[in-house]
Design a protein around this motif. Structure first.
Motif, short mmCIF file in Angstrom:
data_model
loop_
_atom_site.label_atom_id
_atom_site.label_comp_id
_atom_site.label_asym_id
_atom_site.label_seq_id
_atom_site.Cartn_x
_atom_site.Cartn_y
_atom_site.Cartn_z
N ILE A 524 -4.70 -1.00 -8.49
CA ILE A 524 -5.38 0.30 -8.45
C ILE A 524 -4.34 1.38 -8.19
CG2 ILE A 524 -7.09 1.72 -7.24
CD1 ILE A 524 -8.57 -0.78 -6.48
N HIS A 525 -4.43 2.44 -8.98
CA HIS A 525 -3.59 3.62 -8.75
C HIS A 525 -4.27 4.49 -7.70
CE1 HIS A 525 -0.66 3.00 -12.01
NE2 HIS A 525 -1.68 2.42 -12.64
N LEU A 526 -3.75 4.44 -6.48
CA LEU A 526 -4.33 5.23 -5.39
C LEU A 526 -3.83 6.67 -5.46
CD1 LEU A 526 -3.91 2.76 -2.38
CD2 LEU A 526 -6.01 3.25 -3.65
N LYS A 527 -4.73 7.59 -5.23
CA LYS A 527 -4.35 8.99 -5.15
C LYS A 527 -3.67 9.25 -3.81
CE LYS A 527 -7.87 10.76 -8.31
NZ LYS A 527 -8.30 9.46 -8.83
N PRO A 528 -3.02 10.39 -3.65
CA PRO A 528 -2.42 10.69 -2.35
C PRO A 528 -3.45 10.60 -1.22
CG PRO A 528 -1.69 12.28 -4.00
CD PRO A 528 -2.76 11.45 -4.64
#
Length: 538
Positions: A524-528
Motif C-alpha cells: 500500500i502506498h501510504l500518504k504522509p
C-alpha cells in the motif's frame, strides 16, 4: 432507585473487564463546572456522561476528589472517606457511579497510600507526642549529628525530604511537599486503616483503584544516604541529583502492593493499576510472582520514546519482553502529570498515535483532551498553581499546562464554566469537542471509530501481537486470533511511504482523510502521516 441507596457495582465477568476497556482519565477540576466557580465538579461530570458513552470508553479513572487543602492537586488528602465540598457531596459521587454504571462504564479512583495531608487527623495525632497511639504512623527520625536532617534524602519537589516538628523534637519524612508527610507502611495499623478506606469505596461500587506512587511505599529502615547520580549535570533538576536507591522501588514495597491487592481481591471483578517508577526492564516485577500485585502497572513507554519507526519498534519490543508471560499489557498516552503528547508529535502524528494505541495488544489509557489533540496551554507566571513549577523552576517540570480545563466549545470559557476558569483554557478555540463531534474526519471521530472497531473485532482485543520489521519510516505489526489476521501499517513521516506486504485484504480504517474502507492488495502506498488497518483475506 433512591438517591440514598449505595450504588451497585457492575457485574463481574468471566474475563477481566479491563482487557476490553478503554480507560479515560478525568481530572474532575478540569472537566466540567456546574456552579460557575471556575472549578470542575461531580455534578459537572454527571452532565457529561452522555459524551463518555458516545465516545465509547469503558472506564473512567478519576483523580482525587477526597477532602483536601488542595496544595498538590488533591493528592494531599485530609480525609480518605469524604468528598471535598468543592467537588460536591457523597450523594453526588454516588449518583456519578450510578450513571456511569447505567451506561456500562466502570469507575476507578486514585488511591494515595504513601502519604496524607498534614491536616489529616492521623498526622495531627502523630505529631502531638512520641507516646500517642499514632506516634508511629508516619516516618519520624532523630536529627542528624549536626542537628540537621537525618540523611540526604530529597523531596521530589525540591530540598530536603525531612521537615522539623517542634512538638516532637523530631524530623518527619515527606517524599513530596512538607505538607504531605509519608505514612509508615511498616506499621500494621496503618495498613489496616488504608484497607478500611479501600473497602469504604469498594462497598460504594467503585470498580478499582489506580495506586499513586506505588513504588515508594517503603523506605530504607536504616536511613542510608542515597548515592549521587554520576550522570547528573547542570541540566539535572536538583531533586534528581541523587540516585533514589534507598527511597524508591525497595523490595519491601512489593509486600505493600501485595497487601493492597489482597484487599481488592476480597471483591469480584475489581482492577488494581498503579504508577510505577523505573525503567521498562523493571516493570515486570510489579505484576507479581508467587503473589499477585498490580493487574496493570502503568506503562508510559509511548510518551517517553523518540517518535520514529526504528525507536518505536525497539521501545515496544523492550516492553513486551519485560512483562511476565501471561501478563496483560497496557499503554498510556497522557495523564495529569505528563506533557500533552500532541505538543510533542504534532496534530498529524497524533492521529497515528491514536491508531497505534487502539490496535496494539493491551489496555489503552488516555487523558481527557487527548482525543481532540489538546496541547500544552501556556500558563502566565502569576497564574501558576502547581507547586512543582513554583519550587523547581527552569526545568519544564510544571504540570499546569496539561491540567488546563477541557474546551467543549469555542466560547471564551469553552463551555467549561460560566465563571473564571481556575486555569486558563487553550487559546486555540477551534480545537474543541463540539466542533470535532460535527467534523466526521476529526481526531475525535477517529478515536470514536477506533474504539468501536476494537469492540467489533475480537482480534484487536484478544489477538496475539506479532512484530514486523520497521522500514522506510513505516512501523507495522500483526494481530492474529485463530484464522483472523489484521495488519497495521503506520507512516511516521510527513512524506509518502510504501507499506510492504503481500496479499489481499480489506481496509477497515485509515487515519487519512481521503481513503475509505474497501478491498486492497499489498503493498500500500501510504500518504504522509497515514496509518491503515487491514484485515487479511485468504
Amino acid at each position: 432507585m433512591s438517591t440514598n441507596e449505595t450504588p451497585k457495582p457492575l457485574p463481574a465477568s468471566d474475563e477481566a473487564w479491563w482487557r476490553n476497556a478503554v480507560v479515560y482519565e478525568i481530572a474532575a477540576i478540569s472537566f466540567q463546572d456546574s456552579n460557575g466557580d471556575g472549578q470542575g465538579d461531580l455534578p459537572g461530570l454527571l452532565q457529561r456522561i452522555d459524551y463518555l458513552n458516545w465516545l465509547g470508553v469503558g472506564a473512567v479513572w478519576l483523580t482525587p476528589i477526597y477532602r483536601s487543602p488542595n496544595r498538590d492537586f488533591g493528592y494531599d488528602i485530609a480525609d480518605f472517606c469524604a468528598v471535598d465540598p468543592r467537588f460536591g457531596t457523597q450523594e453526588d459521587f454516588d449518583e456519578v457511579v450510578r450513571a456511569l454504571h447505567d451506561s456500562g462504564i466502570r469507575i476507578i479512583l486514585d488511591l494515595v497510600p504513601n502519604h496524607t495531608s498534614d491536616e489529616h487527623a492521623w498526622f495531627t495525632e502523630s505529631r502531638a507526642s512520641r507516646s500517642n497511639p499514632k506516634a508511629d504512623w508516619y516516618l519520624w527520625a532523630e536529627a542528624g549529628p549536626n542537628g540537621g536532617p537525618p540523611n540526604n534524602w530529597l523531596s521530589r519537589f525540591g530540598g530536603s525530604g525531612w521537615e522539623w516538628c517542634e512538638e516532637r523534637r523530631q524530623f518527619y519524612y515527606h517524599s513530596f511537599l512538607p505538607s504531605q508527610p509519608d505514612l509508615n507502611w511498616r506499621n500494621r495499623e496503618v495498613r489496616e486503616a488504608m484497607a478500611s478506606t479501600m473497602r469504604f469505596w469498594l462497598d460504594r461500587g467503585v470498580d478499582g483503584f489506580r495506586v499513586d506512587a506505588s513504588a515508594v511505599l517503603i523506605k530504607d529502615d536504616l536511613l542510608r544516604d542515597n548515592p549521587p547520580d554520576p550522570e547528573a549535570d547542570d541540566k539535572t533538576p536538583p531533586p534528581q541529583a541523587n540516585m533514589p536507591v534507598f527511597t524508591d522501588d525497595r523490595p519491601e514495597a512489593m509486600d505493600c502492593i501485595e497487601y493492597i491487592r489482597g484487599v481488592l481481591d476480597e471483591y469480584d471483578g475489581r482492577l488494581l493499576c498503579g504508577e510505577v517508577q523505573g525503567k521498562t526492564d523493571r516493570i515486570g516485577h510489579f505484576y507479581g510472582n508467587s503473589k499477585p500485585r498490580l493487574n496493570l502497572p502503568l506503562n508510559f513507554a509511548l510518551l517517553d520514546t523518540e517518535w520514529n519507526a526504528i525507536s518505536l519498534q525497539a521501545t515496544i519490543d523492550a516492553y513486551f519482553n519485560a512483562i511476565p508471560k501471561g501478563a496483560w499489557p497496557d499503554f498510556v498516552i497522557g495523564g495529569h502529570d505528563k506533557h500533552r503528547v500532541a505538543s510533542k508529535l504534532g496534530q498529524a502524528q497524533a492521529r497515528i498515535l491514536a491508531m497505534l494505541l487502539m490496535t496494539i495488544r493491551g489496555t489503552p489509557f488516555l487523558f481527557a483532551g487527548d482525543e481532540i489533540g489538546s496541547e500544552q496551554v501556556p500558563i502566565p507566571a502569576e497564574q501558576v498553581r502547581d507547586p512543582f513549577e513554583r519550587l523547581v523552576k527552569g526545568f519544564d517540570l510544571g504540570r499546569d499546562p496539561e491540567r488546563a480545563p477541557l474546551r467543549w466549545d469555542d466560547t471564551e470559557a469553552g463551555g467549561f464554566t460560566t465563571g473564571e476558569p481556575w486555569l486558563p483554557l487553550s487559546g486555540d478555540r477551534a480545537r474543541n469537542i463540539e466542533a470535532q463531534q460535527r467534523d466526521g474526519k476529526s481526531l475525535l471521530n477517529l478515536y470514536r471509530e477506533l474504539i468501536a472497531l476494537r469492540r467489533r473485532e475480537p482480534c484487536l482485543l484478544h489477538g496475539e501481537y506479532r512484530p514486523r520489521r520497521a522500514q522506510n519510516d513505516v512501523f507495522s505489526f500483526e494481530r492474529s486470533l485463530g484464522e483472523t489476521e489484521i495488519l497495521v501499517g503506520l507512516n511516521l513521516s510527513g512524506e509518502p511511504r510504501l507499506f510492504e506486504w503481500q496479499g489481499n485484504g480489506l481496509i477497515l480504517l485509515s487515519s487519512g482523510l481521503d481513503r475509505g474502507p474497501g478491498k486492497v492488495d499489498g503493498p500500500i502506498h501510504l500518504k504522509p502521516n497515514e496509518g491503515v488497518i487491514v484485515k487479511v483475506t485468504r
